[in-house]
Design a protein around this motif. Structure first.
Motif, PDB file in Angstrom:
ATOM      1  N   GLU A 125       0.823  -1.202   0.000  1.00 46.49           N
ATOM      2  CA  GLU A 125       0.000   0.000   0.000  1.00 46.49           C
ATOM      3  C   GLU A 125       0.862   1.259   0.000  1.00 46.49           C
ATOM      4  O   GLU A 125       1.990   1.248   0.469  1.00 46.49           O
ATOM      5  CB  GLU A 125      -0.919   0.011   1.227  1.00 46.49           C
ATOM      6  N   ARG A 126       0.304   2.335  -0.535  1.00 43.83           N
ATOM      7  CA  ARG A 126       0.916   3.668  -0.569  1.00 43.83           C
ATOM      8  C   ARG A 126       2.264   3.648  -1.291  1.00 43.83           C
ATOM      9  O   ARG A 126       3.215   4.354  -0.924  1.00 43.83           O
ATOM     10  CB  ARG A 126       1.066   4.244   0.848  1.00 43.83           C
ATOM     11  N   ARG A 127       2.327   2.875  -2.355  1.00 45.39           N
ATOM     12  CA  ARG A 127       3.580   2.774  -3.107  1.00 45.39           C
ATOM     13  C   ARG A 127       3.991   4.118  -3.706  1.00 45.39           C
ATOM     14  O   ARG A 127       5.175   4.465  -3.727  1.00 45.39           O
ATOM     15  CB  ARG A 127       3.440   1.741  -4.223  1.00 45.39           C
ATOM     16  N   GLY A 128       3.014   4.870  -4.210  1.00 44.29           N
ATOM     17  CA  GLY A 128       3.334   6.144  -4.826  1.00 44.29           C
ATOM     18  C   GLY A 128       3.922   7.136  -3.843  1.00 44.29           C
ATOM     19  O   GLY A 128       4.937   7.788  -4.118  1.00 44.29           O
ATOM     20  N   ALA A 129       3.294   7.261  -2.677  1.00 48.55           N
ATOM     21  CA  ALA A 129       3.806   8.189  -1.663  1.00 48.55           C
ATOM     22  C   ALA A 129       5.190   7.758  -1.193  1.00 48.55           C
ATOM     23  O   ALA A 129       6.086   8.592  -0.980  1.00 48.55           O
ATOM     24  CB  ALA A 129       2.837   8.249  -0.489  1.00 48.55           C
ATOM     25  N   ARG A 130       5.373   6.457  -1.020  1.00 45.82           N
ATOM     26  CA  ARG A 130       6.690   5.964  -0.618  1.00 45.82           C
ATOM     27  C   ARG A 130       7.744   6.272  -1.686  1.00 45.82           C
ATOM     28  O   ARG A 130       8.884   6.643  -1.370  1.00 45.82           O
ATOM     29  CB  ARG A 130       6.631   4.452  -0.372  1.00 45.82           C
ATOM     30  N   ALA A 131       7.375   6.122  -2.948  1.00 41.09           N
ATOM     31  CA  ALA A 131       8.325   6.358  -4.033  1.00 41.09           C
ATOM     32  C   ALA A 131       8.794   7.809  -4.050  1.00 41.09           C
ATOM     33  O   ALA A 131       9.988   8.093  -4.245  1.00 41.09           O
ATOM     34  CB  ALA A 131       7.701   5.994  -5.371  1.00 41.09           C
ATOM     35  N   GLU A 132       7.877   8.723  -3.850  1.00 39.47           N
ATOM     36  CA  GLU A 132       8.260  10.133  -3.877  1.00 39.47           C
ATOM     37  C   GLU A 132       9.220  10.460  -2.739  1.00 39.47           C
ATOM     38  O   GLU A 132      10.207  11.189  -2.927  1.00 39.47           O
ATOM     39  CB  GLU A 132       7.010  11.006  -3.834  1.00 39.47           C
ATOM     40  N   GLU A 133       8.946   9.915  -1.569  1.00 37.94           N
ATOM     41  CA  GLU A 133       9.862  10.148  -0.458  1.00 37.94           C
ATOM     42  C   GLU A 133      11.190   9.428  -0.687  1.00 37.94           C
ATOM     43  O   GLU A 133      12.258   9.934  -0.308  1.00 37.94           O
ATOM     44  CB  GLU A 133       9.221   9.683   0.845  1.00 37.94           C
ATOM     45  N   TYR A 134      11.136   8.275  -1.292  1.00 38.66           N
ATOM     46  CA  TYR A 134      12.341   7.503  -1.583  1.00 38.66           C
ATOM     47  C   TYR A 134      13.288   8.307  -2.466  1.00 38.66           C
ATOM     48  O   TYR A 134      14.511   8.367  -2.221  1.00 38.66           O
ATOM     49  CB  TYR A 134      11.942   6.205  -2.287  1.00 38.66           C
ATOM     50  N   LEU A 135      12.740   8.946  -3.508  1.00 35.21           N
ATOM     51  CA  LEU A 135      13.569   9.758  -4.395  1.00 35.21           C
ATOM     52  C   LEU A 135      14.246  10.887  -3.632  1.00 35.21           C
ATOM     53  O   LEU A 135      15.440  11.162  -3.814  1.00 35.21           O
ATOM     54  CB  LEU A 135      12.723  10.332  -5.529  1.00 35.21           C
ATOM     55  N   ALA A 136      13.486  11.550  -2.780  1.00 37.71           N
ATOM     56  CA  ALA A 136      14.051  12.634  -1.984  1.00 37.71           C
ATOM     57  C   ALA A 136      15.153  12.114  -1.060  1.00 37.71           C
ATOM     58  O   ALA A 136      16.195  12.771  -0.873  1.00 37.71           O
ATOM     59  CB  ALA A 136      12.956  13.319  -1.174  1.00 37.71           C
ATOM     60  N   CYS A 137      14.947  10.941  -0.498  1.00 37.12           N
ATOM     61  CA  CYS A 137      15.942  10.363   0.397  1.00 37.12           C
ATOM     62  C   CYS A 137      17.214   9.982  -0.361  1.00 37.12           C
ATOM     63  O   CYS A 137      18.332  10.217   0.126  1.00 37.12           O
ATOM     64  CB  CYS A 137      15.358   9.146   1.106  1.00 37.12           C
ATOM     65  N   LEU A 138      17.075   9.404  -1.564  1.00 41.55           N
ATOM     66  CA  LEU A 138      18.250   9.088  -2.373  1.00 41.55           C
ATOM     67  C   LEU A 138      19.078  10.335  -2.637  1.00 41.55           C
ATOM     68  O   LEU A 138      20.304  10.339  -2.479  1.00 41.55           O
ATOM     69  CB  LEU A 138      17.833   8.472  -3.712  1.00 41.55           C
ATOM     70  N   ARG A 139      18.407  11.392  -3.044  1.00 41.90           N
ATOM     71  CA  ARG A 139      19.136  12.629  -3.357  1.00 41.90           C
ATOM     72  C   ARG A 139      19.817  13.191  -2.104  1.00 41.90           C
ATOM     73  O   ARG A 139      20.920  13.728  -2.185  1.00 41.90           O
ATOM     74  CB  ARG A 139      18.178  13.637  -3.981  1.00 41.90           C
ATOM     75  N   ALA A 140      19.156  13.067  -0.958  1.00 43.98           N
ATOM     76  CA  ALA A 140      19.782  13.523   0.284  1.00 43.98           C
ATOM     77  C   ALA A 140      21.023  12.683   0.607  1.00 43.98           C
ATOM     78  O   ALA A 140      22.068  13.218   0.992  1.00 43.98           O
ATOM     79  CB  ALA A 140      18.779  13.447   1.429  1.00 43.98           C
TER      80      ALA A 140
END
Length: 305
Positions: A125-140
């Protein structure tokens, strides 16, 4: 339109020797890139095609190819973000970018096979929301030290995280997905889009236009965005684009470029005569070299490319 090639990752032809041979020959012929994909498992009783039965890890395979090449770029198409914590994937990808001298293109996705989520121990569940945060975390994680990230799904305590990727501020981040929300996400957050193996190659422009519109709507210039087509090449009678004789496949390239595709990579893994676990490995390699020679960038049609 740039031309790439998919490495042997599926079925009986996916051997160390074939990965090396295809990687080296593709670089010699002037291909821009090499690509892999991910499949963790095939659930018992599943109707997934045989191509998914045995698949090499995408990042490890690219590392193997990186060691025997010097210039050709290396891409994942795709790695599913939910299957590993961001800090683990960030470390793997930064390492690959360092060891390859800055040649990595990072293609990422959300995943869709529920059993893989169960096996990976992560919620579906909530794969899309997790993906958006995941991208931000990778860049950080790839940003300035000390790294610190605090989100709804992922946490990184203040820490030094090295090595950083060679490509700054980060390797290109490309996203898969075909749903409208997924395409909008590409336009908002990513450096480009990768089409799926089942995509309608006569209608890629619809998805490309949607990504560009989303970029404009969020104040981004769509000009630099990349649009990568997984070109599933199959022999046999003429059917959808990229099937039939090699002359027919080659003749399809300008029409794909005209839709806005900036790069196509020829993928034989989805041809049952090549990527099937029971396919003849020797015949598969012969076919791969025929396609490599036929679609070599120096020999691709000039119009639209």
């Amino acid at each position: 339109m740039d031309i790439g090639f998919a490495l042997p990752v599926s079925g009986a032809w996916a051997t160390p020797e074939n990965v090396v041979g295809i990687a080296r020959r593709a670089e010699e012929l002037g291909y821009r890139s090499l690509w892999t994909f991910q499949r963790l498992l095939v659930p018992e009783g599943s109707h997934l095609p045989p191509v998914y039965t045995s698949v090499l890890d995408p990042v490890v395979t690219l590392a193997h190819a990186a060691a025997v090449t010097d210039r050709i770029r290396l891409g994942t198409a795709i790695v599913n973000m939910p299957f590993q914590p961001p800090v683990v994937l960030a470390k793997q990808l930064a390492t690959l970018d360092v060891l390859s001298g800055g040649r990595l293109d990072v293609g990422l996705g959300l995943g869709w096979e529920r059993e893989e989520f169960v096996a990976a121990g992560t919620p579906y569940e909530r794969r899309g929301a997790r993906a958006e945060e995941y991208l931000a975390c990778l860049r950080a994680l790839w940003g300035q030290d000390p790294v610190q990230f605090s989100g709804a799904f992922y946490q990184v305590p203040a820490a030094v995280v090295r090595p950083k990727p060679v490509q700054r501020p980060a390797p290109p981040l490309l996203l898969g997905g075909a749903a409208p929300r997924a395409l909008d996400r590409v336009g908002r957050l990513a450096d480009g889009w990768i089409s799926a193996s089942r995509a309608d190659l006569d209608d890629l422009s619809t998805s490309i236009d949607r990504v560009r519109d989303a970029a404009r709507a969020h104040g981004r210039d769509p000009g630099p965005l990349r649009f990568v087509c997984r070109g599933v090449v199959r022999g046999g009678p003429r059917g959808p684009r990229l099937t039939g004789t090699l002359d027919e496949v080659r003749a399809d390239l300008p029409a794909l470029a005209a839709q806005g595709v900036t790069e196509l990579f020829a993928d034989l893994n989805f041809d049952p005569a090549v990527g099937h676990p029971d396919a003849d490995p020797a015949a598969a390699v012969r076919r791969a070299h025929e396609v490599l020679e036929a679609l070599a960038p120096a020999g691709t049609p000039a119009p639209g490319c």
